[in-house]
Design a protein around this motif. Structure first.
Motif, PDB file in Angstrom:
ATOM      1  N   PRO A 196       0.836  -1.208   0.000  1.00  0.00           N
ATOM      2  CA  PRO A 196       0.000   0.000   0.000  1.00  0.00           C
ATOM      3  C   PRO A 196       0.869   1.256   0.000  1.00  0.00           C
ATOM      4  O   PRO A 196       1.989   1.258   0.534  1.00  0.00           O
ATOM      5  N   THR A 197       0.360   2.315  -0.596  1.00  0.00           N
ATOM      6  CA  THR A 197       1.080   3.590  -0.626  1.00  0.00           C
ATOM      7  C   THR A 197       0.182   4.701  -0.117  1.00  0.00           C
ATOM      8  O   THR A 197      -1.047   4.560  -0.066  1.00  0.00           O
ATOM      9  N   ALA A 198       0.797   5.806   0.264  1.00  0.00           N
ATOM     10  CA  ALA A 198       0.061   6.988   0.697  1.00  0.00           C
ATOM     11  C   ALA A 198       0.761   8.216   0.148  1.00  0.00           C
ATOM     12  O   ALA A 198       1.900   8.148  -0.316  1.00  0.00           O
ATOM     13  N   GLY A 199       0.069   9.344   0.223  1.00  0.00           N
ATOM     14  CA  GLY A 199       0.684  10.570  -0.280  1.00  0.00           C
ATOM     15  C   GLY A 199       0.616  10.657  -1.792  1.00  0.00           C
ATOM     16  O   GLY A 199      -0.121   9.933  -2.452  1.00  0.00           O
ATOM     17  N   HIS A 200       1.398  11.569  -2.320  1.00  0.00           N
ATOM     18  CA  HIS A 200       1.384  11.834  -3.751  1.00  0.00           C
ATOM     19  C   HIS A 200       2.794  11.839  -4.328  1.00  0.00           C
ATOM     20  O   HIS A 200       3.731  12.369  -3.718  1.00  0.00           O
ATOM     21  N   LEU A 201       2.921  11.253  -5.511  1.00  0.00           N
ATOM     22  CA  LEU A 201       4.121  11.384  -6.345  1.00  0.00           C
ATOM     23  C   LEU A 201       3.616  11.776  -7.738  1.00  0.00           C
ATOM     24  O   LEU A 201       3.459  10.939  -8.618  1.00  0.00           O
ATOM     25  N   ASN A 202       3.334  13.049  -7.891  1.00  0.00           N
ATOM     26  CA  ASN A 202       2.650  13.508  -9.097  1.00  0.00           C
ATOM     27  C   ASN A 202       3.596  13.860 -10.233  1.00  0.00           C
ATOM     28  O   ASN A 202       4.582  14.576 -10.032  1.00  0.00           O
ATOM     29  N   MET A 203       3.281  13.331 -11.420  1.00  0.00           N
ATOM     30  CA  MET A 203       3.933  13.827 -12.628  1.00  0.00           C
ATOM     31  C   MET A 203       3.106  15.008 -13.137  1.00  0.00           C
ATOM     32  O   MET A 203       1.917  15.130 -12.845  1.00  0.00           O
ATOM     33  N   VAL A 204       3.753  15.907 -13.864  1.00  0.00           N
ATOM     34  CA  VAL A 204       3.093  17.141 -14.299  1.00  0.00           C
ATOM     35  C   VAL A 204       3.192  17.273 -15.813  1.00  0.00           C
ATOM     36  O   VAL A 204       4.076  16.699 -16.448  1.00  0.00           O
ATOM     37  N   THR A 205       2.277  18.040 -16.381  1.00  0.00           N
ATOM     38  CA  THR A 205       2.235  18.196 -17.829  1.00  0.00           C
ATOM     39  C   THR A 205       2.077  19.667 -18.204  1.00  0.00           C
ATOM     40  O   THR A 205       1.786  20.517 -17.367  1.00  0.00           O
ATOM     41  N   VAL A 206       2.277  19.918 -19.485  1.00  0.00           N
ATOM     42  CA  VAL A 206       2.057  21.248 -20.055  1.00  0.00           C
ATOM     43  C   VAL A 206       1.102  21.105 -21.232  1.00  0.00           C
ATOM     44  O   VAL A 206       1.250  20.196 -22.054  1.00  0.00           O
TER      45      VAL A 206
END
Length: 360
Positions: A59-69
């Motif tokens: 299980p994971t928690a939090g965020h590891l967000n990739m971003v876009t343009v």
């Protein structure tokens, strides 16, 4: 009609004409703006972004967000009013059209290039993550593509594993060209291959280990070299299945965040400690993090999504630091290991130790 009224009418008509010209006149610019962000640990369109089968996950928690343009399409032509509006907007960037679409590149060509870069970045992200976890990854040289009308057409196929050329072992894609160009054009070269069975989501699948020797008569390239008309590339085999499900995204800039998401899912505990972390950067098989375009817009997108920390390629630090949104900490990284060390500091609360981006 009085002179004053005539002057006002003339001025009004002139303004209308100028406005129409500004609306109708295309200008050679394109617009970039902050795009959506996606948590690599979560779901997109109802499907997990990272899907792993054949190996234990946690299980994971939090965020590891990739971003876009977001960018305007290759075939879209801005008018003067749109260009001026973009120049005045804080969250948009107006750039020469050729910066995004060089040499008259069409939307279809741009989409194809972005899709290929995205696929390559996924492969490198998997390799880098598994290497960091000391999990086995096998590499091999394959036929990436065959040029239409070339001597290799109908004899070699995309996905064929190249074992040797004229008996000389092939260890890297560059070995193929070296061995072929030892010949003169018109001479025959023998490829030893494991024929391709097809292609899967994680790697190119060859039909067992049965090899075949295939003789091909070379042709002459424009510079006189002997060629057969293939593009050799490196492919990888993974010990379990990894799928990255993310539609309508292209380019290589999410590589690092995919690697971190995979590592988080494949190891106990949470890499982020429940924090909201975003980031960007290309990644190669060895875990080196490279710079990307549109960094100033990506930090805006990250902060608007709620990110507290932004993992930033070191070569993008100066630009990203020029106008960092309030509440967002830029963290300088050069390698996947740097990113993992930064996440360790974030989850343990040692944020004073984080390597920061210098001011631009």
């Amino acid at each position: 009609m009085s002179r004053r009224s005539a002057t006002l009418l003339t001025s009004t008509l002139l303004l209308i004409v100028l406005f129409c010209v500004a609306v109708l006149l295309p200008v050679p610019y394109a617009e970039m703006s902050p795009g959506p962000t996606v948590n690599t640990l979560g779901k997109n369109d109802g499907q997990p972004v990272l899907q792993i089968s054949g190996h234990r996950t946690y299980p994971t928690a939090g965020h590891l967000n990739m971003v876009t343009v977001r960018v305007t399409g290759a075939d879209y032509r801005m008018n003067l009013i749109e260009a001026v509006s973009g120049w005045l907007a804080h969250d948009d960037s107006v750039v020469p059209h050729d910066t995004l679409y060089p040499q008259g590149q069409t939307s279809q060509q741009a989409d194809q290039e972005n899709a290929e870069e995205f696929t390559e970045s996924q492969d490198s992200a998997k390799v880098a993550a598994l290497e960091a976890l000391k999990l086995p990854v096998q590499s091999r040289v394959v036929v990436g593509s065959v040029v239409k009308g070339s001597p290799a057409q109908g004899k070699l196929h995309a996905g064929d594993v190249i074992k040797a050329v004229d008996g000389g072992a092939v260890k890297a894609p560059t070995d193929v060209a070296k061995l072929v160009t030892k010949h003169k054009a018109g001479q025959t070269v023998v490829f030893t291959v494991v024929p391709a069975k097809g292609s899967g989501d994680t790697d190119i699948v060859a039909s067992g280990n049965v090899t075949r020797n295939i003789a091909i008569r070379t042709a002459k390239a424009s510079d006189g070299r002997a060629i057969v008309g293939i593009q050799a590339e490196e492919a990888h085999s993974f010990p379990f299945t990894i799928k990255i499900q993310l539609a309508d995204v292209g380019g290589p800039s999410a590589g690092m965040m995919f690697s971190l998401g995979l590592i988080d899912k494949l190891t106990p505990g949470d890499l982020t400690g429940g924090k909201f972390v975003a980031g960007t950067g290309t990644i190669d098989d060895n875990g080196a993090v490279g710079p990307i375009g549109g960094i100033s817009l990506k930090v805006i997108a990250a902060r608007e999504a709620g990110a507290q920390y932004f993992l930033t390629p070191s070569d993008n630090c100066a630009e990203a630091s020029k106008d960092t949104p309030a509440g967002l900490r830029l963290v300088k990284v050069k390698t996947l290991k740097d990113s993992l060390n930064a996440l360790s500091d974030i989850r343990s609360g040692k944020t004073a130790d984080l390597p920061r981006c210098p001011a631009g």
